[in-house]
Design a protein around this motif. Structure first.
Motif, PDB file in Angstrom:
ATOM      1  N   THR A 128      50.924  50.171  56.075  1.00 55.02           N
ATOM      2  CA  THR A 128      51.894  49.073  56.006  1.00 55.02           C
ATOM      3  C   THR A 128      53.212  49.535  55.413  1.00 55.02           C
ATOM      4  O   THR A 128      54.286  49.303  55.982  1.00 55.02           O
ATOM      5  N   ILE A 129      53.141  50.203  54.278  1.00 58.45           N
ATOM      6  CA  ILE A 129      54.385  50.653  53.639  1.00 58.45           C
ATOM      7  C   ILE A 129      55.105  51.669  54.528  1.00 58.45           C
ATOM      8  O   ILE A 129      56.342  51.676  54.592  1.00 58.45           O
ATOM      9  N   SER A 130      54.361  52.493  55.266  1.00 54.95           N
ATOM     10  CA  SER A 130      54.995  53.473  56.151  1.00 54.95           C
ATOM     11  C   SER A 130      55.825  52.778  57.224  1.00 54.95           C
ATOM     12  O   SER A 130      56.948  53.179  57.528  1.00 54.95           O
ATOM     13  N   GLY A 131      55.268  51.718  57.805  1.00 50.67           N
ATOM     14  CA  GLY A 131      56.006  50.979  58.815  1.00 50.67           C
ATOM     15  C   GLY A 131      57.244  50.303  58.242  1.00 50.67           C
ATOM     16  O   GLY A 131      58.308  50.308  58.863  1.00 50.67           O
ATOM     17  N   ILE A 132      57.098  49.744  57.040  1.00 54.65           N
ATOM     18  CA  ILE A 132      58.235  49.094  56.380  1.00 54.65           C
ATOM     19  C   ILE A 132      59.326  50.110  56.070  1.00 54.65           C
ATOM     20  O   ILE A 132      60.518  49.849  56.286  1.00 54.65           O
ATOM     21  N   ILE A 133      58.942  51.272  55.589  1.00 51.37           N
ATOM     22  CA  ILE A 133      59.919  52.334  55.303  1.00 51.37           C
ATOM     23  C   ILE A 133      60.673  52.718  56.575  1.00 51.37           C
ATOM     24  O   ILE A 133      61.907  52.826  56.587  1.00 51.37           O
ATOM     25  N   ASN A 134      59.924  52.907  57.658  1.00 47.99           N
ATOM     26  CA  ASN A 134      60.557  53.332  58.921  1.00 47.99           C
ATOM     27  C   ASN A 134      61.581  52.314  59.430  1.00 47.99           C
ATOM     28  O   ASN A 134      62.567  52.696  60.065  1.00 47.99           O
ATOM     29  N   SER A 135      61.333  51.030  59.172  1.00 45.80           N
ATOM     30  CA  SER A 135      62.237  49.987  59.655  1.00 45.80           C
ATOM     31  C   SER A 135      63.327  49.612  58.653  1.00 45.80           C
ATOM     32  O   SER A 135      64.201  48.809  58.975  1.00 45.80           O
ATOM     33  N   SER A 136      63.262  50.165  57.464  1.00 48.92           N
ATOM     34  CA  SER A 136      64.229  49.796  56.427  1.00 48.92           C
ATOM     35  C   SER A 136      65.602  50.401  56.702  1.00 48.92           C
ATOM     36  O   SER A 136      65.739  51.377  57.439  1.00 48.92           O
TER      37      SER A 136
ATOM     38  N   ILE B 134      59.382  49.710  47.374  1.00 52.12           N
ATOM     39  CA  ILE B 134      58.455  49.994  46.275  1.00 52.12           C
ATOM     40  C   ILE B 134      57.069  49.531  46.689  1.00 52.12           C
ATOM     41  O   ILE B 134      56.875  48.377  47.079  1.00 52.12           O
ATOM     42  N   GLY B 135      56.111  50.450  46.627  1.00 55.73           N
ATOM     43  CA  GLY B 135      54.731  50.121  46.951  1.00 55.73           C
ATOM     44  C   GLY B 135      53.888  50.026  45.703  1.00 55.73           C
ATOM     45  O   GLY B 135      54.044  50.816  44.769  1.00 55.73           O
ATOM     46  N   PHE B 136      52.981  49.062  45.693  1.00 56.61           N
ATOM     47  CA  PHE B 136      52.071  48.857  44.565  1.00 56.61           C
ATOM     48  C   PHE B 136      50.643  49.172  45.027  1.00 56.61           C
ATOM     49  O   PHE B 136      49.992  48.327  45.648  1.00 56.61           O
TER      50      PHE B 136
ATOM     51  N   ASN C 175      63.534  56.859  50.899  1.00 59.19           N
ATOM     52  CA  ASN C 175      64.029  55.721  50.113  1.00 59.19           C
ATOM     53  C   ASN C 175      62.892  54.832  49.606  1.00 59.19           C
ATOM     54  O   ASN C 175      62.937  53.610  49.687  1.00 59.19           O
ATOM     55  N   TRP C 176      61.856  55.466  49.081  1.00 61.28           N
ATOM     56  CA  TRP C 176      60.684  54.710  48.642  1.00 61.28           C
ATOM     57  C   TRP C 176      60.001  55.388  47.465  1.00 61.28           C
ATOM     58  O   TRP C 176      60.211  56.571  47.196  1.00 61.28           O
ATOM     59  N   ASP C 177      59.163  54.620  46.793  1.00 60.93           N
ATOM     60  CA  ASP C 177      58.364  55.167  45.692  1.00 60.93           C
ATOM     61  C   ASP C 177      57.146  54.272  45.486  1.00 60.93           C
ATOM     62  O   ASP C 177      57.109  53.131  45.976  1.00 60.93           O
ATOM     63  N   LEU C 178      56.163  54.787  44.773  1.00 61.28           N
ATOM     64  CA  LEU C 178      54.977  54.008  44.431  1.00 61.28           C
ATOM     65  C   LEU C 178      55.007  53.674  42.949  1.00 61.28           C
ATOM     66  O   LEU C 178      55.293  54.543  42.115  1.00 61.28           O
ATOM     67  N   GLU C 179      54.695  52.434  42.629  1.00 62.29           N
ATOM     68  CA  GLU C 179      54.606  51.982  41.241  1.00 62.29           C
ATOM     69  C   GLU C 179      53.126  51.868  40.885  1.00 62.29           C
ATOM     70  O   GLU C 179      52.433  50.965  41.338  1.00 62.29           O
TER      71      GLU C 179
END
Length: 280
Positions: free
Chosen positions: A154-162, A169-171, A191-195
Motif C-alpha cells: 500500500t505505501i509503495s503505491g502511495i509513494i509512486n503516486s505522490s 510516513i508509514g506506520f 520522499n518517505w520514511d517509516l515511523e
C-alpha cells in the motif's frame, strides 16, 4: 482522512486496491482458482474469499497455525471466509515460513492443481499498481500522506503516486525496520520514511491505552479504527502532532485502509484478557 474503508462492504480498503489487477490477471490467464496465505484474523483472507465469490473464482487459503484445524469455526474471520467458499489448508509455523520456496509451491500445485497465486497480504507488483490509485491529483494540496504498513504494498503505491513536495510516513504494524528493503523493491522514490515507535510491541499486540484511544476517536469523529493497523497509525499521528513533530499549518492526509472485520476477533482476545472491548 481518505475513507478507503468505504470502497466496498467486504473487500475493504487497500484489499480492494490490491486484488483489483490480480483478479484481472487471473481472469486473463483463464484460471479458476485463486490461492493465497494469511493468519487467523487476516483481512486479506477475508477479502479474497469474498472477491472469489463475487467474481466467480474458487479460493484456497493457506492458513498459519495447524492448531486451528479443529477450532477454526470459533474464529469469525475464518468462518466468514469459509461461508464465502474458501477452502483451507492449515500449515505449521515452520511450513508457513518457507511458503515462498519453489518446493512448497510445487507441493501445493500437486495437491490443488493449477491456481493463480497471490502472496501473503496481497502484495505484488499488480497490488502496488492498484494502490497507486489511492492517491490522485485532487490530493496534491496535502504536504504529508500517512498510511499504516503491513507488507509494504500500500505505501509503495502511495509513494509512486505522490508529488515531489509530499512526504509519506508509514506506520508499520510489525516491529523492526526490515520493511524498508521490501518497499524499495516497488519504488525508486525517496520522499518517505517509516515511523516505528507506534507498533505497541508488534503485530497483533494491543494495550488498554490503545483501546481507549480507538473508542474515544470513534466517539469524537464517528470513524471506526481497527486495532492492528489504522488505530496505531492514528494514535501515532495524534501523538506526533501533540509533540510538534509537524510545522504549524502542515496539511496531513491519513489513509484509512479498512480492516475493520478484525475487531470482532480482537474483542474475543481482549475478553479473555479481561481488557476493555473495542466498540463495534
Amino acid at each position: 482522512m481518505k475513507r478507503e474503508d468505504q470502497l466496498h462492504s467486504f473487500i475493504s480498503g487497500n484489499k480492494f486496491r490490491k486484488l483489483k489487477y490480480n483478479i484481472e490477471a487471473a481472469k486473463k490467464a483463464e484460471l479458476k482458482t485463486v490461492l493465497t496465505y494469511g493468519g487467523a484474523y487476516s483481512n486479506h483472507i477475508a477479502a479474497t474469499a469474498f472477491a472469489g465469490k463475487e467474481y466467480g473464482f474458487n479460493t484456497i487459503g493457506i492458513i498459519r497455525g495447524e492448531e486451528l484445524v479443529q477450532k477454526w469455526q470459533e474464529n469469525p474471520t475464518l468462518r466468514f471466509a469459509h461461508a464465502n467458499g474458501m477452502q483451507f489448508k492449515f500449515v505449521t509455523r515452520e511450513g508457513y515460513r518457507v511458503k515462498e520456496e519453489a518446493g512448497a509451491i510445487a507441493s501445493l500445485e500437486k495437491e490443488f492443481g493449477l491456481f493463480y497465486r497471490i502472496p501473503e497480504g496481497g502484495t505484488n507488483q499488480l497490488a502496488v499498481q492498484g494502490c497507486e490509485e489511492i492517491v490522485h491529483a485532487g490530493d496534491s494540496d496535502f504536504d504529508v500522506l500517512i498510511t499504516c504498513v503491513g507488507t509494504g504494498g500500500t505505501i509503495s503505491g502511495i509513494i509512486n503516486s505522490s508529488k515531489d513536495h509530499q512526504v509519506i510516513i508509514g506506520f508499520p504494524a510489525l516491529k523492526g525496520d526490515f520493511l524498508k528493503k521490501d518497499i524499495c523493491k516497488f519504488t525508486a522514490k525517496s520522499n518517505w520514511d517509516l515511523e516505528t515507535n507506534y507498533n505497541f510491541g508488534g503485530y497483533g499486540k494491543i494495550s488498554e491505552e490503545l483501546i481507549v484511544f480507538i473508542n474515544d476517536f470513534k466517539k469524537k469523529t464517528a470513524i471506526p479504527l481497527d486495532p492492528i493497523y489504522t488505530g496505531k497509525m492514528m494514535f501515532g499521528v495524534v501523538d506526533m502532532i501533540a509533540k510538534n513533530h509537524f510545522k504549524e499549518g502542515t496539511k496531513i492526509l491519513a489513509i484509512h485502509t479498512g480492516g475493520l472485520q478484525g475487531i470482532t476477533g480482537m474483542n474475543k482476545v481482549l475478553k479473555n484478557k479481561n481488557l476493555p472491548l473495542l466498540e463495534l
